[in-house]
Motif scaffolding. Sequence first.
Motif, PDB file in Angstrom:
ATOM      1  N   GLU A   1       0.845  -1.187   0.000  1.00  0.00           N
ATOM      2  CA  GLU A   1       0.000   0.000   0.000  1.00  0.00           C
ATOM      3  C   GLU A   1       0.882   1.240   0.000  1.00  0.00           C
ATOM      4  O   GLU A   1       1.750   1.394   0.862  1.00  0.00           O
ATOM      5  N   ILE A   2       0.664   2.098  -0.996  1.00  0.00           N
ATOM      6  CA  ILE A   2       1.469   3.316  -1.126  1.00  0.00           C
ATOM      7  C   ILE A   2       0.549   4.513  -0.965  1.00  0.00           C
ATOM      8  O   ILE A   2      -0.425   4.661  -1.721  1.00  0.00           O
ATOM      9  N   TRP A   3       0.831   5.336   0.011  1.00  0.00           N
ATOM     10  CA  TRP A   3       0.026   6.529   0.256  1.00  0.00           C
ATOM     11  C   TRP A   3       0.930   7.750   0.251  1.00  0.00           C
ATOM     12  O   TRP A   3       1.988   7.770   0.888  1.00  0.00           O
ATOM     13  N   HIS A   4       0.515   8.762  -0.500  1.00  0.00           N
ATOM     14  CA  HIS A   4       1.268  10.016  -0.568  1.00  0.00           C
ATOM     15  C   HIS A   4       0.680  10.999   0.437  1.00  0.00           C
ATOM     16  O   HIS A   4      -0.536  11.090   0.593  1.00  0.00           O
ATOM     17  N   SER A   5       1.523  11.760   1.089  1.00  0.00           N
ATOM     18  CA  SER A   5       1.046  12.664   2.137  1.00  0.00           C
ATOM     19  C   SER A   5       0.140  13.762   1.597  1.00  0.00           C
ATOM     20  O   SER A   5      -0.602  14.384   2.364  1.00  0.00           O
ATOM     21  N   ASN A   6       0.182  14.003   0.288  1.00  0.00           N
ATOM     22  CA  ASN A   6      -0.694  15.018  -0.298  1.00  0.00           C
ATOM     23  C   ASN A   6      -2.062  14.457  -0.686  1.00  0.00           C
ATOM     24  O   ASN A   6      -2.940  15.208  -1.104  1.00  0.00           O
ATOM     25  N   ASP A   7      -2.233  13.133  -0.586  1.00  0.00           N
ATOM     26  CA  ASP A   7      -3.535  12.539  -0.879  1.00  0.00           C
ATOM     27  C   ASP A   7      -4.550  13.012   0.147  1.00  0.00           C
ATOM     28  O   ASP A   7      -4.272  13.028   1.357  1.00  0.00           O
TER      29      ASP A   7
ATOM     30  N   GLN B   1      -9.787   5.335   1.054  1.00  0.00           N
ATOM     31  CA  GLN B   1      -9.757   5.120  -0.388  1.00  0.00           C
ATOM     32  C   GLN B   1     -10.381   3.773  -0.747  1.00  0.00           C
ATOM     33  O   GLN B   1     -11.109   3.661  -1.740  1.00  0.00           O
TER      34      GLN B   1
END
Length: 375
Positions: free
Chosen positions: A208-214, A221
């Motif tokens: 699982e890859i989550w970007h802090s700007n998401d 999600q």
Amino acid sequence: SKLGMKNLSAGTDHVIEDIRSWAMPKDRNVVLIHHYAGETVKKGGADFEIYNLNSGDSIPYGNVRSFSVHPEGRLVALHTVSEAGNEGITVVNLDNMKSSVIAWAKKSYSGFTWAREAERLAWFVGKKDPKKQGNWNAILTAENFDAAKPDLTVFDPKEDERFPEGSRIVDFGGLRLSDDGNSLIFGVSEWKDAGGPRPDPADIPNVEIWHSNDFSVIPRQKRTAGQDRNRHSKWKLSVESGEYRKFAGKHLTALQISPDHSVAIARDNSKYQDPVVVKGLTYSDVVLIDLKTGDSEVIQSKAIDNSFGRGASTVQLSPKGDWTTYFDGTDWWLRSTSDGTSKNVTEGLGLNFTDVKEDGPLHITRSAGTVSYTH
């Protein structure tokens, strides 16, 4: 399930078995009854009957998948599907029981909608493309049902340069005729490639890859993936001229549209998206849209949008589209959609319109109830 009917004059009962759905059209002494298909039926529709309450007689129809009654009760549209995969539309005049087949093809029909004040019917006509997800949808309208051959109008933007490239009319966006039948509201979204077969879940890496700007964290999600896939823009079509325009982007939510398709209101949270939620509150701007021009304006800025009884949830469009309501924490207000003037409609009544029992974790003042309009 069963449908039971009692004749109050004679005191007799009549029960019909295996009922899927039923309706009693306005000012007609008939009941429309859609049955369940038999267990051995794998394709096609099911039995449908028009039951006469006066005589007790029934007129049967076969292979009916769904039906839609005009609000005034004179006409009913039957969506039929054969075992061979052909689909059709039959319109029945309930005054004289005459029926006419207005469409029949090996295509997909869906989204049936009647105009409330005009005898005009609209629906999607879908055609499958094996290289794409979902159907390519055109829109058909029909009217003049008393003629030997009703008038049909087709709206298919496939070759129209004005229509956004790589997009399609989506059936999950709904289809809505204005009360007078002169305009249609429909949804448009990207037409995605079909892709290959799905891999075995056991072969998919659990990364699982989550970007802090998401805006949304990964658990959210996952929970809203289906809803996010179905986001679409809204467009308005003039049935007579064929002209159309986009009036709402897919970022707008909670869309309310006036029955005459003149105005709409929606929520826009694009300025306030943040993965960090302070004090449990999220916000949206409430936007008023002129459907004749496509112009829009913000009528409430940074309104709380995740609390029932306060902020964006209290903004309601009147049935004619000429007013909106909102609750300011103490009183209820009306705002004119034509000139923007507002008036307090509960001030000075000597009543408390707040929920005095509210003790939730958000610590905000909510309304004690909701508002409703008379038509």
